[in-house]
Design a protein around this motif. Structure first.
Motif, PDB file in Angstrom:
ATOM      1  N   LYS A   4       0.831  -1.190   0.000  1.00  0.00           N
ATOM      2  CA  LYS A   4       0.000   0.000   0.000  1.00  0.00           C
ATOM      3  C   LYS A   4       0.876   1.255   0.000  1.00  0.00           C
ATOM      4  CE  LYS A   4      -3.949  -2.064   2.422  1.00  0.00           C
ATOM      5  NZ  LYS A   4      -4.855  -1.953   3.592  1.00  0.00           N
ATOM      6  N   ASN A   5       0.280   2.317  -0.451  1.00  0.00           N
ATOM      7  CA  ASN A   5       0.936   3.625  -0.449  1.00  0.00           C
ATOM      8  C   ASN A   5       2.243   3.623  -1.247  1.00  0.00           C
ATOM      9  OD1 ASN A   5       0.834   6.333   0.227  1.00  0.00           O
ATOM     10  ND2 ASN A   5       2.138   6.077   2.034  1.00  0.00           N
ATOM     11  N   ILE A   6       2.320   2.765  -2.251  1.00  0.00           N
ATOM     12  CA  ILE A   6       3.482   2.717  -3.129  1.00  0.00           C
ATOM     13  C   ILE A   6       2.994   2.919  -4.558  1.00  0.00           C
ATOM     14  CG2 ILE A   6       5.356   1.299  -4.031  1.00  0.00           C
ATOM     15  CD1 ILE A   6       5.839   2.176  -1.211  1.00  0.00           C
ATOM     16  N   LEU A   7       3.682   3.771  -5.298  1.00  0.00           N
ATOM     17  CA  LEU A   7       3.286   4.024  -6.674  1.00  0.00           C
ATOM     18  C   LEU A   7       3.555   2.791  -7.531  1.00  0.00           C
ATOM     19  CD1 LEU A   7       2.419   6.148  -8.861  1.00  0.00           C
ATOM     20  CD2 LEU A   7       4.860   6.509  -9.229  1.00  0.00           C
ATOM     21  N   ASN A   8       2.567   2.381  -8.288  1.00  0.00           N
ATOM     22  CA  ASN A   8       2.735   1.278  -9.228  1.00  0.00           C
ATOM     23  C   ASN A   8       3.303   1.845 -10.529  1.00  0.00           C
ATOM     24  OD1 ASN A   8       2.568  -0.857 -10.972  1.00  0.00           O
ATOM     25  ND2 ASN A   8       0.445  -1.391 -10.475  1.00  0.00           N
ATOM     26  N   PRO A   9       4.581   1.601 -10.831  1.00  0.00           N
ATOM     27  CA  PRO A   9       5.187   2.209 -12.022  1.00  0.00           C
ATOM     28  C   PRO A   9       4.576   1.721 -13.323  1.00  0.00           C
ATOM     29  CG  PRO A   9       6.673   0.605 -11.040  1.00  0.00           C
ATOM     30  CD  PRO A   9       5.532   0.770 -10.087  1.00  0.00           C
ATOM     31  N   HIS A  10       3.862   0.576 -13.267  1.00  0.00           N
ATOM     32  CA  HIS A  10       3.243   0.061 -14.487  1.00  0.00           C
ATOM     33  C   HIS A  10       2.063   0.920 -14.941  1.00  0.00           C
ATOM     34  CE1 HIS A  10       4.992  -4.169 -13.483  1.00  0.00           C
ATOM     35  NE2 HIS A  10       5.874  -3.364 -14.043  1.00  0.00           N
ATOM     36  N   ARG A  11       1.662   1.855 -14.109  1.00  0.00           N
ATOM     37  CA  ARG A  11       0.595   2.777 -14.508  1.00  0.00           C
ATOM     38  C   ARG A  11       1.111   3.868 -15.443  1.00  0.00           C
ATOM     39  NH1 ARG A  11      -2.898   5.336  -9.863  1.00  0.00           N
ATOM     40  NH2 ARG A  11      -4.006   5.989 -11.753  1.00  0.00           N
ATOM     41  N   LEU A  12       2.427   4.008 -15.540  1.00  0.00           N
ATOM     42  CA  LEU A  12       3.006   5.174 -16.203  1.00  0.00           C
ATOM     43  C   LEU A  12       3.701   4.808 -17.507  1.00  0.00           C
ATOM     44  CD1 LEU A  12       4.671   6.825 -13.093  1.00  0.00           C
ATOM     45  CD2 LEU A  12       2.372   7.221 -13.980  1.00  0.00           C
ATOM     46  N   LYS A  13       3.478   5.632 -18.502  1.00  0.00           N
ATOM     47  CA  LYS A  13       4.263   5.583 -19.736  1.00  0.00           C
ATOM     48  C   LYS A  13       4.913   6.954 -19.891  1.00  0.00           C
ATOM     49  CE  LYS A  13       2.457   6.008 -23.860  1.00  0.00           C
ATOM     50  NZ  LYS A  13       1.753   5.743 -25.144  1.00  0.00           N
ATOM     51  N   VAL A  14       6.239   6.983 -19.793  1.00  0.00           N
ATOM     52  CA  VAL A  14       6.982   8.236 -19.897  1.00  0.00           C
ATOM     53  C   VAL A  14       7.596   8.316 -21.287  1.00  0.00           C
ATOM     54  CG1 VAL A  14       8.788   9.679 -18.903  1.00  0.00           C
ATOM     55  CG2 VAL A  14       7.495   8.114 -17.438  1.00  0.00           C
ATOM     56  N   VAL A  15       7.370   9.430 -21.961  1.00  0.00           N
ATOM     57  CA  VAL A  15       7.942   9.653 -23.291  1.00  0.00           C
ATOM     58  C   VAL A  15       9.119  10.607 -23.126  1.00  0.00           C
ATOM     59  CG1 VAL A  15       7.508  10.429 -25.646  1.00  0.00           C
ATOM     60  CG2 VAL A  15       5.671   9.338 -24.336  1.00  0.00           C
ATOM     61  N   TRP A  16      10.331  10.091 -23.414  1.00  0.00           N
ATOM     62  CA  TRP A  16      11.564  10.842 -23.208  1.00  0.00           C
ATOM     63  C   TRP A  16      12.056  11.434 -24.527  1.00  0.00           C
ATOM     64  CZ3 TRP A  16      13.254  11.039 -18.150  1.00  0.00           C
ATOM     65  CH2 TRP A  16      12.745  10.071 -17.291  1.00  0.00           C
ATOM     66  N   ARG A  17      12.723  12.577 -24.410  1.00  0.00           N
ATOM     67  CA  ARG A  17      13.432  13.154 -25.554  1.00  0.00           C
ATOM     68  C   ARG A  17      14.888  12.722 -25.466  1.00  0.00           C
ATOM     69  NH1 ARG A  17      10.495  18.125 -23.967  1.00  0.00           N
ATOM     70  NH2 ARG A  17       8.788  18.470 -25.431  1.00  0.00           N
ATOM     71  N   VAL A  18      15.271  11.782 -26.311  1.00  0.00           N
ATOM     72  CA  VAL A  18      16.620  11.220 -26.243  1.00  0.00           C
ATOM     73  C   VAL A  18      17.236  11.220 -27.637  1.00  0.00           C
ATOM     74  CG1 VAL A  18      18.004   9.206 -25.638  1.00  0.00           C
ATOM     75  CG2 VAL A  18      15.975   9.767 -24.296  1.00  0.00           C
ATOM     76  N   ASN A  19      18.445  11.784 -27.746  1.00  0.00           N
ATOM     77  CA  ASN A  19      19.209  11.762 -28.997  1.00  0.00           C
ATOM     78  C   ASN A  19      18.399  12.284 -30.184  1.00  0.00           C
ATOM     79  OD1 ASN A  19      21.397  10.633 -27.638  1.00  0.00           O
ATOM     80  ND2 ASN A  19      20.666   8.545 -27.992  1.00  0.00           N
ATOM     81  N   GLY A  20      17.674  13.366 -29.965  1.00  0.00           N
ATOM     82  CA  GLY A  20      16.938  13.995 -31.049  1.00  0.00           C
ATOM     83  C   GLY A  20      15.625  13.334 -31.393  1.00  0.00           C
ATOM     84  N   GLY A  21      15.220  12.286 -30.666  1.00  0.00           N
ATOM     85  CA  GLY A  21      13.962  11.609 -30.946  1.00  0.00           C
ATOM     86  C   GLY A  21      13.181  11.366 -29.672  1.00  0.00           C
ATOM     87  N   LEU A  22      12.094  10.596 -29.784  1.00  0.00           N
ATOM     88  CA  LEU A  22      11.245  10.272 -28.646  1.00  0.00           C
ATOM     89  C   LEU A  22      11.328   8.780 -28.353  1.00  0.00           C
ATOM     90  CD1 LEU A  22       8.050  12.378 -29.493  1.00  0.00           C
ATOM     91  CD2 LEU A  22       9.937  12.997 -27.979  1.00  0.00           C
ATOM     92  N   THR A  23      11.458   8.446 -27.075  1.00  0.00           N
ATOM     93  CA  THR A  23      11.528   7.051 -26.645  1.00  0.00           C
ATOM     94  C   THR A  23      10.566   6.840 -25.488  1.00  0.00           C
ATOM     95  OG1 THR A  23      13.853   6.886 -27.288  1.00  0.00           O
ATOM     96  CG2 THR A  23      13.016   5.226 -25.764  1.00  0.00           C
ATOM     97  N   GLU A  24       9.748   5.791 -25.576  1.00  0.00           N
ATOM     98  CA  GLU A  24       8.780   5.499 -24.525  1.00  0.00           C
ATOM     99  C   GLU A  24       9.362   4.503 -23.528  1.00  0.00           C
ATOM    100  OE1 GLU A  24       5.324   3.963 -26.358  1.00  0.00           O
ATOM    101  OE2 GLU A  24       4.802   5.815 -27.410  1.00  0.00           O
ATOM    102  N   THR A  25       9.024   4.679 -22.265  1.00  0.00           N
ATOM    103  CA  THR A  25       9.384   3.691 -21.246  1.00  0.00           C
ATOM    104  C   THR A  25       8.157   3.394 -20.404  1.00  0.00           C
ATOM    105  OG1 THR A  25      10.068   5.354 -19.619  1.00  0.00           O
ATOM    106  CG2 THR A  25      11.756   4.543 -21.117  1.00  0.00           C
ATOM    107  N   TRP A  26       7.933   2.109 -20.159  1.00  0.00           N
ATOM    108  CA  TRP A  26       6.894   1.673 -19.231  1.00  0.00           C
ATOM    109  C   TRP A  26       7.574   1.269 -17.937  1.00  0.00           C
ATOM    110  CZ3 TRP A  26       1.686   1.733 -20.264  1.00  0.00           C
ATOM    111  CH2 TRP A  26       1.317   1.951 -21.598  1.00  0.00           C
ATOM    112  N   GLY A  27       7.071   1.758 -16.830  1.00  0.00           N
ATOM    113  CA  GLY A  27       7.676   1.404 -15.564  1.00  0.00           C
ATOM    114  C   GLY A  27       8.960   2.168 -15.337  1.00  0.00           C
ATOM    115  N   SER A  28       9.883   1.558 -14.577  1.00  0.00           N
ATOM    116  CA  SER A  28      11.090   2.243 -14.147  1.00  0.00           C
ATOM    117  C   SER A  28      12.287   1.830 -14.979  1.00  0.00           C
ATOM    118  CB  SER A  28      11.362   1.926 -12.672  1.00  0.00           C
ATOM    119  OG  SER A  28      12.591   2.468 -12.264  1.00  0.00           O
ATOM    120  N   LEU A  29      13.222   2.772 -15.150  1.00  0.00           N
ATOM    121  CA  LEU A  29      14.513   2.438 -15.732  1.00  0.00           C
ATOM    122  C   LEU A  29      15.286   1.585 -14.733  1.00  0.00           C
ATOM    123  CD1 LEU A  29      15.453   6.004 -16.983  1.00  0.00           C
ATOM    124  CD2 LEU A  29      14.730   4.121 -18.427  1.00  0.00           C
ATOM    125  N   THR A  30      16.161   0.705 -15.231  1.00  0.00           N
ATOM    126  CA  THR A  30      16.969  -0.088 -14.309  1.00  0.00           C
ATOM    127  C   THR A  30      17.896   0.821 -13.541  1.00  0.00           C
ATOM    128  OG1 THR A  30      18.580  -0.465 -16.044  1.00  0.00           O
ATOM    129  CG2 THR A  30      16.886  -2.132 -15.757  1.00  0.00           C
TER     130      THR A  30
END
Length: 508
Positions: free
Chosen positions: A468-494
């Motif tokens: 409880k009271n912990i964020l579920n990272p699987h709820r999130l899709k983060v779109v990053w600006r990397v190397n001039g493009g867009l990259t999606e990540t689900w959950g957490s980076l290692t």
């Protein structure tokens, strides 16, 4: 107007009615005249065969409009005759009648042009005589009965300095030229005079030449359809286009001081008001995956408003609101989400964004500063040239040549600056790894997060069993600006080693 096929004996019975467009002139082409349009519809439909008007110019004053009307009547194939009080009738069924109608409209158009020119000449003469044009009383003045009106000079009122507002206007000018803000001057002006002026109205009033005892005149070609406040606040417009004449009223300040004030307030004040700083760390970046709408920030709310000791009624969160055209079915806690995103942001900066990319960003920032410095120098040179022209140091031809060169240079530099900013972020929002992120304001943190985060999409996900009271990272899709493009990540980076950019949905 009369019905068709009625004899003179029954003319009264065939009377259709009177039509009038009050306060609507036919002088200006394209003017909507409802009554005349109703008459024209009756004529084209054949419901009437005669129209009575005082003069031809009461129908049309523009020749092309009269010719178009004649053509429409002929195309409709209905007989029509125009009867006038001041001139001969015009029968559209005959060539001579159509010619007479056309000539009448030409004469009306010519009279319109003569009348317009007379009005313009009169306004120009009034300006050259320095006479007040009436209307709103300039700031710092009051209007009193004009004793000279009986002699034929001036209107019914004349301007004199206001005993309270007049000296206060002088004080405002002096204080502003000494470095005080205009808003502070306005607040004191309100307190002293009791006039509750708005900031924009205050600024426009002070920028007007009336307070320097000058009567301004602009040609209709320059004025166009622009309002006075727009004309007064347009940089360098009055200096380059307006004619100034000594007014018949007492000036509050000298012309030299007014020009210096205007130079500072209008001509060199090109600063843009910045956006209101965001109150939330992720403002403008969080979106609902259910409907695609933005998720707004709801701050913490206490049981007693403004009293933390009363207990928390609602924790801060980001939510999709139906009042903001969303679905209203998505919500996520703000504290845990912000902690998670900041942690991911640091990982991305340290392990994903190449050092050369950050170096390029910093190089671009330096180039942006250099371009802005060059643009400011060109602007200063142009202003200096204008002051030299005003002081008769250089001629008009020299000034025009300098102005053309400087404006071309300034446009080229501004285009380069625009292209550079489009390919990068604004230099004020850049962040290097040496900056202390936690020491920045919320607004600046938000700006730096936007450098590498395009958007954060939130969805519903199965709860984490036993936690409880912990964020579920699987709820999130983060779109990053990397190397001039867009990259999606689900959950957490290692968190260790080379980061793994997961581009697929782990719950799919």
């Amino acid at each position: 107007m009369h019905y068709p096929n009625t004899s003179d004996d029954t003319r009264l019975g065939g009377y259709r009615g009177g039509f009038a467009d009050n306060n609507l002139s036919a002088a200006k082409a394209g003017t909507k005249r409802p009554a005349w349009e109703a008459v024209e519809r009756l004529a084209l439909s054949g419901a009437v065969n005669s129209i009575v008007a005082y003069a031809p110019d009461r129908i049309h004053r523009q020749p092309h409009e009269m010719l178009a009307f004649i053509k429409r009547v002929r195309d409709a194939g209905n007989p029509l005759k125009l009867h006038f009080v001041t001139s001969s009738d015009a029968d559209f069924n005959s060539i001579d009648g159509r010619v007479m109608a056309g000539i009448g409209s030409i004469l009306g158009g010519a009279e319109t042009e003569r009348m317009t020119q007379r009005i313009r000449d009169k306004k120009k003469t009034h300006a050259e005589d320095g006479r007040w044009n009436g209307g709103r009383v300039p700031i710092g003045y009051m209007a009193i009965p004009n004793d000279e009106a009986v002699t034929g000079f001036g209107g019914k009122l004349r301007l004199v300095p206001h005993p309270v507002a007049g000296p206060e206007v002088v004080r405002v000018i002096d204080d502003y030229l000494s470095g005080e803000s205009l808003m502070k001057c306005l607040k004191r002006f309100r307190e002293v005079t009791g006039e509750q002026r708005e900031y924009t109205s205050f600024k426009v009033s002070l920028a007007s030449p009336s307070i320097a005892g000058l009567r301004m005149h602009l040609s209709q070609e320059v004025r166009g359809n622009r309002r006075t406040n727009e004309l007064v606040t347009t940089p360098s417009l009055l200096e380059n286009e307006a004619g100034f004449h000594p007014g018949t009223w007492e000036p509050l300040i000298s012309e030299k001081k007014w020009r210096a004030f205007r130079d500072k307030l209008i001509n060199t004040s090109d600063r843009k008001r910045g956006k209101r700083p965001t109150l939330s760390l992720l403002g403008g970046m969080v979106f609902c995956m259910n409907c695609g709408g933005p998720m707004g920030y709801d701050g913490i709310k206490y049981k007693v408003d403004g009293d933390p000791e009363s207990g928390i009624h609602r924790y801060p969160n980001y939510r999709c609101s139906d009042s903001n055209h969303g679905c209203g079915k998505m919500r996520i806690g703000a504290v845990k989400l912000e902690e998670f995103i900041v942690d991911e942001f640091v990982k991305m900066l340290n392990r994903v964004v190449p050092d050369e990319q950050l170096q390029r960003i910093n190089d671009n920032a330096a180039e942006i500063v250099a371009l802005e410095t060059r643009i400011q120098k060109v602007t200063d040179d142009l202003l200096r040239a204008y002051k030299d022209l005003r002081d008769d140091v250089i001629t008009t031809d020299v000034y025009n040549a300098v102005r053309a060169t400087d404006e071309a240079t300034k446009k080229r530099l501004q285009d380069e600056l625009s292209d550079l900013r489009l390919s990068n972020v604004d230099f004020e929002n850049l962040m290097s790894l040496n900056e202390v992120f936690n020491g920045l304001s919320v607004s600046k943190k938000n700006a730096r997060l936007r450098i590498v985060i395009d958007r954060i999409a939130v969805r519903k996900a199965p709860p984490m069993v036993g936690i409880k009271n912990i964020l579920n990272p699987h709820r999130l899709k983060v779109v990053w600006r990397v190397n001039g493009g867009l990259t999606e990540t689900w959950g957490s980076l290692t968190s260790a080693g080379t980061p793994l950019l997961v581009s697929r949905d782990p719950l799919a």
